[in-house]
Design a protein around this motif. Sequence first.
Motif, PDB file in Angstrom:
ATOM      1  N   VAL A   1       0.854  -1.185   0.000  1.00 39.36           N
ATOM      2  CA  VAL A   1       0.000   0.000   0.000  1.00 39.36           C
ATOM      3  C   VAL A   1       0.893   1.239   0.000  1.00 39.36           C
ATOM      4  CG1 VAL A   1      -1.782   1.284   1.214  1.00 39.36           C
ATOM      5  CG2 VAL A   1      -1.818  -1.219   1.262  1.00 39.36           C
ATOM      6  N   GLN A   2       0.682   2.094  -0.981  1.00 37.87           N
ATOM      7  CA  GLN A   2       1.476   3.314  -1.124  1.00 37.87           C
ATOM      8  C   GLN A   2       0.543   4.515  -1.101  1.00 37.87           C
ATOM      9  OE1 GLN A   2       4.061   3.364  -4.592  1.00 37.87           O
ATOM     10  NE2 GLN A   2       3.801   5.580  -4.816  1.00 37.87           N
ATOM     11  N   VAL A   3       0.894   5.526  -0.321  1.00 35.24           N
ATOM     12  CA  VAL A   3       0.125   6.769  -0.286  1.00 35.24           C
ATOM     13  C   VAL A   3       0.898   7.823  -1.071  1.00 35.24           C
ATOM     14  CG1 VAL A   3      -0.890   8.558   1.152  1.00 35.24           C
ATOM     15  CG2 VAL A   3      -0.900   6.178   1.930  1.00 35.24           C
ATOM     16  N   ALA A   4       0.248   8.421  -2.045  1.00 29.56           N
ATOM     17  CA  ALA A   4       0.906   9.419  -2.888  1.00 29.56           C
ATOM     18  C   ALA A   4       1.291  10.650  -2.073  1.00 29.56           C
ATOM     19  CB  ALA A   4      -0.016   9.822  -4.031  1.00 29.56           C
ATOM     20  N   GLU A   5       2.425  11.210  -2.398  1.00 24.56           N
ATOM     21  CA  GLU A   5       2.912  12.446  -1.787  1.00 24.56           C
ATOM     22  C   GLU A   5       2.992  13.504  -2.884  1.00 24.56           C
ATOM     23  OE1 GLU A   5       3.996  15.544  -0.266  1.00 24.56           O
ATOM     24  OE2 GLU A   5       3.835  13.950   1.234  1.00 24.56           O
ATOM     25  N   HIS A   6       2.210  14.560  -2.748  1.00 20.68           N
ATOM     26  CA  HIS A   6       2.145  15.573  -3.794  1.00 20.68           C
ATOM     27  C   HIS A   6       3.263  16.611  -3.703  1.00 20.68           C
ATOM     28  CE1 HIS A   6      -1.630  13.764  -4.670  1.00 20.68           C
ATOM     29  NE2 HIS A   6      -2.290  14.307  -3.670  1.00 20.68           N
ATOM     30  N   ALA A   7       3.940  16.664  -2.549  1.00 16.68           N
ATOM     31  CA  ALA A   7       4.991  17.664  -2.323  1.00 16.68           C
ATOM     32  C   ALA A   7       4.463  19.049  -2.687  1.00 16.68           C
ATOM     33  CB  ALA A   7       6.252  17.303  -3.098  1.00 16.68           C
ATOM     34  N   LEU A   8       5.224  19.828  -3.451  1.00 16.12           N
ATOM     35  CA  LEU A   8       4.784  21.172  -3.816  1.00 16.12           C
ATOM     36  C   LEU A   8       4.368  21.241  -5.288  1.00 16.12           C
ATOM     37  CD1 LEU A   8       7.344  23.414  -1.889  1.00 16.12           C
ATOM     38  CD2 LEU A   8       4.967  22.897  -1.277  1.00 16.12           C
TER      39      LEU A   8
ATOM     40  N   ILE B   1      -8.196  16.423  11.610  1.00 17.28           N
ATOM     41  CA  ILE B   1      -8.304  17.156  10.349  1.00 17.28           C
ATOM     42  C   ILE B   1      -7.539  18.475  10.423  1.00 17.28           C
ATOM     43  CG2 ILE B   1      -9.895  18.325   8.785  1.00 17.28           C
ATOM     44  CD1 ILE B   1     -11.987  16.185   9.539  1.00 17.28           C
ATOM     45  N   HIS B   2      -7.739  19.227  11.504  1.00 21.94           N
ATOM     46  CA  HIS B   2      -7.044  20.510  11.655  1.00 21.94           C
ATOM     47  C   HIS B   2      -5.529  20.310  11.655  1.00 21.94           C
ATOM     48  CE1 HIS B   2     -10.851  22.010  13.947  1.00 21.94           C
ATOM     49  NE2 HIS B   2     -11.017  22.057  12.644  1.00 21.94           N
ATOM     50  N   SER B   3      -5.054  19.316  12.390  1.00 19.56           N
ATOM     51  CA  SER B   3      -3.603  19.081  12.494  1.00 19.56           C
ATOM     52  C   SER B   3      -3.010  18.705  11.140  1.00 19.56           C
ATOM     53  CB  SER B   3      -3.324  17.969  13.511  1.00 19.56           C
ATOM     54  OG  SER B   3      -3.734  18.364  14.807  1.00 19.56           O
ATOM     55  N   MET B   4      -3.742  17.910  10.375  1.00 19.92           N
ATOM     56  CA  MET B   4      -3.277  17.507   9.051  1.00 19.92           C
ATOM     57  C   MET B   4      -3.117  18.720   8.141  1.00 19.92           C
ATOM     58  SD  MET B   4      -5.108  14.749   6.505  1.00 19.92           S
ATOM     59  CE  MET B   4      -6.694  15.625   6.547  1.00 19.92           C
ATOM     60  N   ILE B   5      -4.077  19.625   8.176  1.00 13.65           N
ATOM     61  CA  ILE B   5      -4.022  20.823   7.341  1.00 13.65           C
ATOM     62  C   ILE B   5      -2.864  21.726   7.774  1.00 13.65           C
ATOM     63  CG2 ILE B   5      -5.282  22.909   6.701  1.00 13.65           C
ATOM     64  CD1 ILE B   5      -7.877  21.217   6.945  1.00 13.65           C
ATOM     65  N   VAL B   6      -2.670  21.856   9.079  1.00 14.51           N
ATOM     66  CA  VAL B   6      -1.553  22.663   9.585  1.00 14.51           C
ATOM     67  C   VAL B   6      -0.224  22.074   9.137  1.00 14.51           C
ATOM     68  CG1 VAL B   6      -0.347  23.389  11.673  1.00 14.51           C
ATOM     69  CG2 VAL B   6      -2.834  23.635  11.528  1.00 14.51           C
ATOM     70  N   ARG B   7      -0.091  20.750   9.175  1.00 16.61           N
ATOM     71  CA  ARG B   7       1.160  20.110   8.742  1.00 16.61           C
ATOM     72  C   ARG B   7       1.471  20.432   7.284  1.00 16.61           C
ATOM     73  NH1 ARG B   7      -0.763  15.754  11.581  1.00 16.61           N
ATOM     74  NH2 ARG B   7      -1.451  14.641   9.701  1.00 16.61           N
ATOM     75  N   ALA B   8       0.443  20.522   6.472  1.00 13.26           N
ATOM     76  CA  ALA B   8       0.666  20.770   5.048  1.00 13.26           C
ATOM     77  C   ALA B   8       1.271  22.156   4.816  1.00 13.26           C
ATOM     78  CB  ALA B   8      -0.649  20.626   4.278  1.00 13.26           C
ATOM     79  N   GLY B   9       0.759  23.171   5.504  1.00 11.22           N
ATOM     80  CA  GLY B   9       1.359  24.498   5.437  1.00 11.22           C
ATOM     81  C   GLY B   9       0.905  25.346   4.260  1.00 11.22           C
ATOM     82  N   VAL B  10       1.303  26.608   4.305  1.00 11.08           N
ATOM     83  CA  VAL B  10       0.833  27.598   3.338  1.00 11.08           C
ATOM     84  C   VAL B  10       1.368  27.331   1.937  1.00 11.08           C
ATOM     85  CG1 VAL B  10       0.907  30.052   2.706  1.00 11.08           C
ATOM     86  CG2 VAL B  10       0.498  29.397   5.081  1.00 11.08           C
ATOM     87  N   ALA B  11       2.634  26.973   1.806  1.00  7.70           N
ATOM     88  CA  ALA B  11       3.217  26.787   0.470  1.00  7.70           C
ATOM     89  C   ALA B  11       2.508  25.665  -0.285  1.00  7.70           C
ATOM     90  CB  ALA B  11       4.713  26.497   0.586  1.00  7.70           C
ATOM     91  N   LYS B  12       2.217  24.587   0.402  1.00  6.37           N
ATOM     92  CA  LYS B  12       1.508  23.481  -0.250  1.00  6.37           C
ATOM     93  C   LYS B  12       0.089  23.896  -0.601  1.00  6.37           C
ATOM     94  CE  LYS B  12       2.396  19.200   0.692  1.00  6.37           C
ATOM     95  NZ  LYS B  12       2.515  17.853   1.316  1.00  6.37           N
ATOM     96  N   PHE B  13      -0.558  24.660   0.277  1.00  8.53           N
ATOM     97  CA  PHE B  13      -1.908  25.132   0.000  1.00  8.53           C
ATOM     98  C   PHE B  13      -1.929  25.978  -1.273  1.00  8.53           C
ATOM     99  CE2 PHE B  13      -5.755  27.600   1.860  1.00  8.53           C
ATOM    100  CZ  PHE B  13      -6.645  26.708   1.273  1.00  8.53           C
ATOM    101  N   GLU B  14      -0.980  26.879  -1.391  1.00  7.50           N
ATOM    102  CA  GLU B  14      -0.936  27.739  -2.574  1.00  7.50           C
ATOM    103  C   GLU B  14      -0.703  26.906  -3.842  1.00  7.50           C
ATOM    104  OE1 GLU B  14       1.273  31.786  -4.230  1.00  7.50           O
ATOM    105  OE2 GLU B  14       1.989  30.831  -2.382  1.00  7.50           O
ATOM    106  N   ALA B  15       0.229  25.953  -3.780  1.00  9.85           N
ATOM    107  CA  ALA B  15       0.517  25.121  -4.949  1.00  9.85           C
ATOM    108  C   ALA B  15      -0.708  24.302  -5.362  1.00  9.85           C
ATOM    109  CB  ALA B  15       1.702  24.198  -4.654  1.00  9.85           C
ATOM    110  N   GLN B  16      -1.400  23.745  -4.377  1.00 11.85           N
ATOM    111  CA  GLN B  16      -2.537  22.890  -4.700  1.00 11.85           C
ATOM    112  C   GLN B  16      -3.748  23.696  -5.161  1.00 11.85           C
ATOM    113  OE1 GLN B  16      -3.064  20.075  -1.480  1.00 11.85           O
ATOM    114  NE2 GLN B  16      -1.119  19.085  -1.917  1.00 11.85           N
ATOM    115  N   ILE B  17      -3.896  24.921  -4.685  1.00  9.75           N
ATOM    116  CA  ILE B  17      -4.941  25.793  -5.219  1.00  9.75           C
ATOM    117  C   ILE B  17      -4.680  26.059  -6.703  1.00  9.75           C
ATOM    118  CG2 ILE B  17      -5.757  28.187  -5.217  1.00  9.75           C
ATOM    119  CD1 ILE B  17      -5.661  28.078  -2.163  1.00  9.75           C
ATOM    120  N   ARG B  18      -3.431  26.343  -7.056  1.00  7.29           N
ATOM    121  CA  ARG B  18      -3.107  26.547  -8.474  1.00  7.29           C
ATOM    122  C   ARG B  18      -3.439  25.295  -9.288  1.00  7.29           C
ATOM    123  NH1 ARG B  18       1.646  29.213  -6.530  1.00  7.29           N
ATOM    124  NH2 ARG B  18       2.894  27.357  -6.996  1.00  7.29           N
TER     125      ARG B  18
END
Length: 238
Positions: A33-40, A146-163
Amino acid sequence: MTQAEPLVLVPGLMCDDTVWQHQIAAFAESRSVQVAEHALSDSLGEMAERILDDAEGRFALAGHSMGGRVALEVMARAPDRVSRLALLDTGYQGLAPGQAGEREKAGRYRLLDMARHDGVLAMAKEWAHGMVHPARLGDEPLMDAIHSMIVRAGVAKFEAQIRALLGRPDRTELLSALRLPTLVLCGHDDSWSPLARHEDIVRLIPGSYLVDIPDCGHMSTMERPEAITRALADWLDS
């Protein structure tokens, strides 16, 4: 005894392997079982290419939310690599034209501005409020996870994934061309990716079938983990 085919699980926006914990525990003894990592990565296509680079051979592929869209990008690039497909609480259409698309864009960037100015936790608390069934808003362990998971991801990842999401391609034609065992699953009360959209997906993908999870919002794998694992087990055994 030959081990079962590998399983690749694809998390959604600002998510990680936390959303798949119950499924990992259930399936890891019988298969890789592999979980994908999207990085930035800031495009769904780049996320899909990371999966294809990291996975070996043919595999079963399940994606949740944005991860379902990434799974479709895998199918667009290398359909021969995927033995079966599961799409959970997701979508397939591109950004809507006109005012509807502008409203989505403004809403996503409003949350990004909140994360930058008020902190990711403040943004996570507002955003996650609509992600789960209303009856679970008082479930502190679930909401904290859920909150902790989102915090771990951080702002840079949020911006990249929004794009990545705002630049998503429309995959309506791809759905009609798919020819593999396909599970389409949705939390009955998902307000982000509603049940009607999943009914449309089933109409478009030949031979696919819908599992409607009652008393469940968008974060189905965390809200109703046992039910989702049963549905995935049936899909893997089909």
